[in-house]
Scaffold this motif. Sequence first.
Motif, PDB file in Angstrom:
ATOM      1  N   GLN A   1     -13.366  33.741  -8.567  1.00  0.00           N
ATOM      2  CA  GLN A   1     -12.830  33.574  -7.221  1.00  0.00           C
ATOM      3  C   GLN A   1     -13.759  32.665  -6.414  1.00  0.00           C
ATOM      4  O   GLN A   1     -14.960  32.587  -6.689  1.00  0.00           O
ATOM      5  CB  GLN A   1     -12.703  34.926  -6.522  1.00  0.00           C
TER       6      GLN A   1
ATOM      7  N   GLU B   1     -18.674  30.377  -5.795  1.00  0.00           N
ATOM      8  CA  GLU B   1     -17.788  30.887  -6.836  1.00  0.00           C
ATOM      9  C   GLU B   1     -18.369  32.199  -7.327  1.00  0.00           C
ATOM     10  O   GLU B   1     -19.591  32.329  -7.497  1.00  0.00           O
ATOM     11  CB  GLU B   1     -17.697  29.890  -7.977  1.00  0.00           C
TER      12      GLU B   1
ATOM     13  N   LEU C   1     -10.904  32.538  -0.666  1.00  0.00           N
ATOM     14  CA  LEU C   1      -9.805  31.579  -0.691  1.00  0.00           C
ATOM     15  C   LEU C   1      -8.629  32.196  -1.420  1.00  0.00           C
ATOM     16  O   LEU C   1      -8.808  32.875  -2.430  1.00  0.00           O
ATOM     17  CB  LEU C   1     -10.224  30.297  -1.415  1.00  0.00           C
ATOM     18  N   ASN C   2      -7.446  31.953  -0.926  1.00  0.00           N
ATOM     19  CA  ASN C   2      -6.229  32.445  -1.561  1.00  0.00           C
ATOM     20  C   ASN C   2      -5.708  31.341  -2.472  1.00  0.00           C
ATOM     21  O   ASN C   2      -4.994  30.436  -2.037  1.00  0.00           O
ATOM     22  CB  ASN C   2      -5.189  32.830  -0.515  1.00  0.00           C
ATOM     23  N   LEU C   3      -6.078  31.399  -3.735  1.00  0.00           N
ATOM     24  CA  LEU C   3      -5.719  30.359  -4.690  1.00  0.00           C
ATOM     25  C   LEU C   3      -4.240  30.387  -5.061  1.00  0.00           C
ATOM     26  O   LEU C   3      -3.730  29.400  -5.606  1.00  0.00           O
ATOM     27  CB  LEU C   3      -6.605  30.442  -5.925  1.00  0.00           C
ATOM     28  N   GLU C   4      -3.544  31.477  -4.747  1.00  0.00           N
ATOM     29  CA  GLU C   4      -2.089  31.500  -4.966  1.00  0.00           C
ATOM     30  C   GLU C   4      -1.409  30.471  -4.065  1.00  0.00           C
ATOM     31  O   GLU C   4      -0.411  29.866  -4.444  1.00  0.00           O
ATOM     32  CB  GLU C   4      -1.526  32.892  -4.698  1.00  0.00           C
TER      33      GLU C   4
ATOM     34  N   THR D   1      -2.583  27.649  -3.260  1.00  0.00           N
ATOM     35  CA  THR D   1      -2.875  26.290  -3.727  1.00  0.00           C
ATOM     36  C   THR D   1      -2.273  26.031  -5.099  1.00  0.00           C
ATOM     37  O   THR D   1      -2.570  25.023  -5.724  1.00  0.00           O
ATOM     38  CB  THR D   1      -4.395  26.041  -3.803  1.00  0.00           C
TER      39      THR D   1
ATOM     40  N   GLY E   1      -3.071  27.691  -7.639  1.00  0.00           N
ATOM     41  CA  GLY E   1      -4.165  27.919  -8.583  1.00  0.00           C
ATOM     42  C   GLY E   1      -5.225  26.830  -8.574  1.00  0.00           C
ATOM     43  O   GLY E   1      -6.219  26.922  -9.285  1.00  0.00           O
ATOM     44  N   GLN E   2      -5.018  25.812  -7.762  1.00  0.00           N
ATOM     45  CA  GLN E   2      -6.008  24.731  -7.698  1.00  0.00           C
ATOM     46  C   GLN E   2      -7.270  25.243  -7.012  1.00  0.00           C
ATOM     47  O   GLN E   2      -7.209  25.847  -5.943  1.00  0.00           O
ATOM     48  CB  GLN E   2      -5.441  23.549  -6.934  1.00  0.00           C
ATOM     49  N   THR E   3      -8.421  24.980  -7.618  1.00  0.00           N
ATOM     50  CA  THR E   3      -9.702  25.411  -7.085  1.00  0.00           C
ATOM     51  C   THR E   3     -10.381  24.243  -6.367  1.00  0.00           C
ATOM     52  O   THR E   3     -10.133  23.087  -6.698  1.00  0.00           O
ATOM     53  CB  THR E   3     -10.616  25.940  -8.195  1.00  0.00           C
TER      54      THR E   3
ATOM     55  N   ARG F   1     -14.413  25.167 -12.163  1.00  0.00           N
ATOM     56  CA  ARG F   1     -14.996  26.492 -12.377  1.00  0.00           C
ATOM     57  C   ARG F   1     -16.289  26.434 -13.211  1.00  0.00           C
ATOM     58  O   ARG F   1     -16.368  25.704 -14.181  1.00  0.00           O
ATOM     59  CB  ARG F   1     -14.008  27.426 -13.068  1.00  0.00           C
TER      60      ARG F   1
END
Length: 112
Positions: A4, A63, A97-100, A102, A104-106, A110
């Motif tokens: 995350q 991260e 951050l709510n990656l949903e 985006t 799934g874009q970080t 990672r």
Amino acid sequence: MASQFYLVHHHIKPNMSEAWWGIVGGQTEEDSKEYEKSVMEKGFFNHSFMPMGPDGPMYCVWEVKDGISASEFQDFIDGPYGVNFGLVALNNNVMQLNLELTGGQTPYERKF
């Protein structure tokens, strides 16, 4: 699950700027590498450090390895191995951050 990402808003407490920057500015490149290795072994990686001025505020993108909760990250960032470096100089507001949202874009590739 995957790692995350968190945006951390750091506030320097009154009269703590000089002491905090004294520690951070006194680190050698070797010190920084050792710190990075140490926190990575604990499941944390700082992708970016963005100070706005010597008295703050500052922002970081961290991260956190899968399986570490937001509250555990907060404990780390506030604790003796986090960014206070043994002082009580910073208040740290941790925001996941709510990656949903985006797809799934970080924000960074990672590490975990």
